[in-house]
Design a protein around this motif. Structure first.
Motif, PDB file in Angstrom:
ATOM      1  N   ASN A  23       5.961   3.572  14.247  1.00 20.83           N
ATOM      2  CA  ASN A  23       6.548   3.666  12.877  1.00 20.83           C
ATOM      3  C   ASN A  23       6.693   5.158  12.362  1.00 20.83           C
ATOM      4  O   ASN A  23       7.446   5.103  11.213  1.00 20.83           O
ATOM      5  CB  ASN A  23       6.080   2.608  11.884  1.00 20.83           C
ATOM      6  N   LYS A  24       6.225   6.127  13.180  1.00 22.01           N
ATOM      7  CA  LYS A  24       6.312   7.471  12.567  1.00 22.01           C
ATOM      8  C   LYS A  24       7.799   7.940  12.342  1.00 22.01           C
ATOM      9  O   LYS A  24       7.916   8.611  11.264  1.00 22.01           O
ATOM     10  CB  LYS A  24       5.560   8.357  13.566  1.00 22.01           C
ATOM     11  N   ALA A  25       8.496   7.668  13.078  1.00 21.43           N
ATOM     12  CA  ALA A  25       9.865   8.209  13.046  1.00 21.43           C
ATOM     13  C   ALA A  25      10.461   7.465  11.761  1.00 21.43           C
ATOM     14  O   ALA A  25      11.312   8.212  11.098  1.00 21.43           O
ATOM     15  CB  ALA A  25      10.739   7.591  14.194  1.00 21.43           C
ATOM     16  N   HIS A  26      10.294   6.324  11.237  1.00 21.60           N
ATOM     17  CA  HIS A  26      11.036   5.661  10.158  1.00 21.60           C
ATOM     18  C   HIS A  26      10.204   6.384   8.807  1.00 21.60           C
ATOM     19  O   HIS A  26      10.772   6.017   7.870  1.00 21.60           O
ATOM     20  CB  HIS A  26      10.804   4.199  10.233  1.00 21.60           C
ATOM     21  N   TRP A  27       9.052   6.608   8.839  1.00 21.89           N
ATOM     22  CA  TRP A  27       8.330   7.286   7.709  1.00 21.89           C
ATOM     23  C   TRP A  27       8.963   8.460   7.206  1.00 21.89           C
ATOM     24  O   TRP A  27       8.900   8.444   5.947  1.00 21.89           O
ATOM     25  CB  TRP A  27       6.773   7.450   7.931  1.00 21.89           C
ATOM     26  N   GLY A  28       9.315   9.089   7.954  1.00 23.41           N
ATOM     27  CA  GLY A  28      10.229  10.511   7.506  1.00 23.41           C
ATOM     28  C   GLY A  28      11.359  10.095   6.838  1.00 23.41           C
ATOM     29  O   GLY A  28      11.817  10.649   5.656  1.00 23.41           O
ATOM     30  N   GLU A  29      12.266   9.016   7.224  1.00 22.85           N
ATOM     31  CA  GLU A  29      13.339   8.475   6.677  1.00 22.85           C
ATOM     32  C   GLU A  29      13.205   7.809   5.248  1.00 22.85           C
ATOM     33  O   GLU A  29      13.624   8.025   4.271  1.00 22.85           O
ATOM     34  CB  GLU A  29      14.020   7.517   7.650  1.00 22.85           C
ATOM     35  N   ILE A  30      11.929   7.288   5.285  1.00 23.17           N
ATOM     36  CA  ILE A  30      11.503   6.363   4.037  1.00 23.17           C
ATOM     37  C   ILE A  30      11.304   7.484   2.840  1.00 23.17           C
ATOM     38  O   ILE A  30      11.664   7.485   1.803  1.00 23.17           O
ATOM     39  CB  ILE A  30      10.413   5.518   4.145  1.00 23.17           C
ATOM     40  N   THR A  31      10.379   8.559   3.335  1.00 20.52           N
ATOM     41  CA  THR A  31      10.118   9.855   2.371  1.00 20.52           C
ATOM     42  C   THR A  31      11.523  10.370   1.850  1.00 20.52           C
ATOM     43  O   THR A  31      11.779  10.740   0.924  1.00 20.52           O
ATOM     44  CB  THR A  31       9.365  10.839   2.935  1.00 20.52           C
ATOM     45  N   LYS A  32      12.336  10.655   2.758  1.00 17.32           N
ATOM     46  CA  LYS A  32      13.538  11.205   2.539  1.00 17.32           C
ATOM     47  C   LYS A  32      14.503  10.383   1.411  1.00 17.32           C
ATOM     48  O   LYS A  32      15.110  10.901   0.399  1.00 17.32           O
ATOM     49  CB  LYS A  32      14.573  11.505   3.769  1.00 17.32           C
ATOM     50  N   ALA A  33      14.396   9.044   1.796  1.00 10.16           N
ATOM     51  CA  ALA A  33      15.179   8.193   0.741  1.00 10.16           C
ATOM     52  C   ALA A  33      14.409   8.156  -0.588  1.00 10.16           C
ATOM     53  O   ALA A  33      15.239   8.301  -1.526  1.00 10.16           O
ATOM     54  CB  ALA A  33      15.233   6.774   1.272  1.00 10.16           C
ATOM     55  N   ARG A  34      13.267   8.337  -0.599  1.00  9.85           N
ATOM     56  CA  ARG A  34      12.471   8.463  -1.890  1.00  9.85           C
ATOM     57  C   ARG A  34      12.755   9.789  -2.735  1.00  9.85           C
ATOM     58  O   ARG A  34      12.984   9.584  -3.775  1.00  9.85           O
ATOM     59  CB  ARG A  34      11.060   8.239  -1.791  1.00  9.85           C
ATOM     60  N   GLU A  35      12.967  10.789  -1.943  1.00 12.28           N
ATOM     61  CA  GLU A  35      13.314  12.184  -2.446  1.00 12.28           C
ATOM     62  C   GLU A  35      14.754  12.109  -2.908  1.00 12.28           C
ATOM     63  O   GLU A  35      14.947  12.328  -4.147  1.00 12.28           O
ATOM     64  CB  GLU A  35      12.903  13.141  -1.501  1.00 12.28           C
TER      65      GLU A  35
END
Length: 114
Positions: free
Chosen positions: A53-65
């Protein structure tokens, strides 16, 4: 096969929750989970989940930002929609018509009296 009704189920549930919320129960649960997380097979399972799931965590962080930056910001309107709406309004007589509001008001008042 006939279902067996479990007697005192509610009372056992309350007792289990009362024990889990006691100081002794909290301490035992904390120690057990600490020992459980240190097991090699559990560590391997957590690591596998992390890698997967590491790849998706970056996308989640970007979406939150992105959400944090745009939240409450100025609304950006699409120019094409605005242009098409203005064309439609002119064609249907909603622009450059000073009597429009007056005629609408008269019609509303007339319909309300009837």
């Amino acid at each position: 096969m006939k279902e067996i009704e479990i007697k005192y189920g509610e009372a056992r549930k309350r007792a289990r929750l009362r024990w889990a919320n006691s100081e002794h129960g909290k301490e035992l649960s904390k120690n057990y989970m600490k020992e459980y997380r240190s097991r090699p097979e559990v560590k391997a399972k957590y690591h596998e989940y992390y890698i997967k799931n590491k790849a998706h965590w970056g996308e989640i962080t970007k979406a939150r930002e992105r959400k944090a930056k745009n939240w409450g910001g100025i609304r950006q309107e699409n120019e094409d929609i605005k242009r098409l709406h203005e064309e439609w309004a002119r064609e249907n007589g909603y622009r450059d018509n000073d009597n429009l509001h007056a005629s609408n008001t008269e019609r509303i008042i007339k319909n309300a009296k009837e």
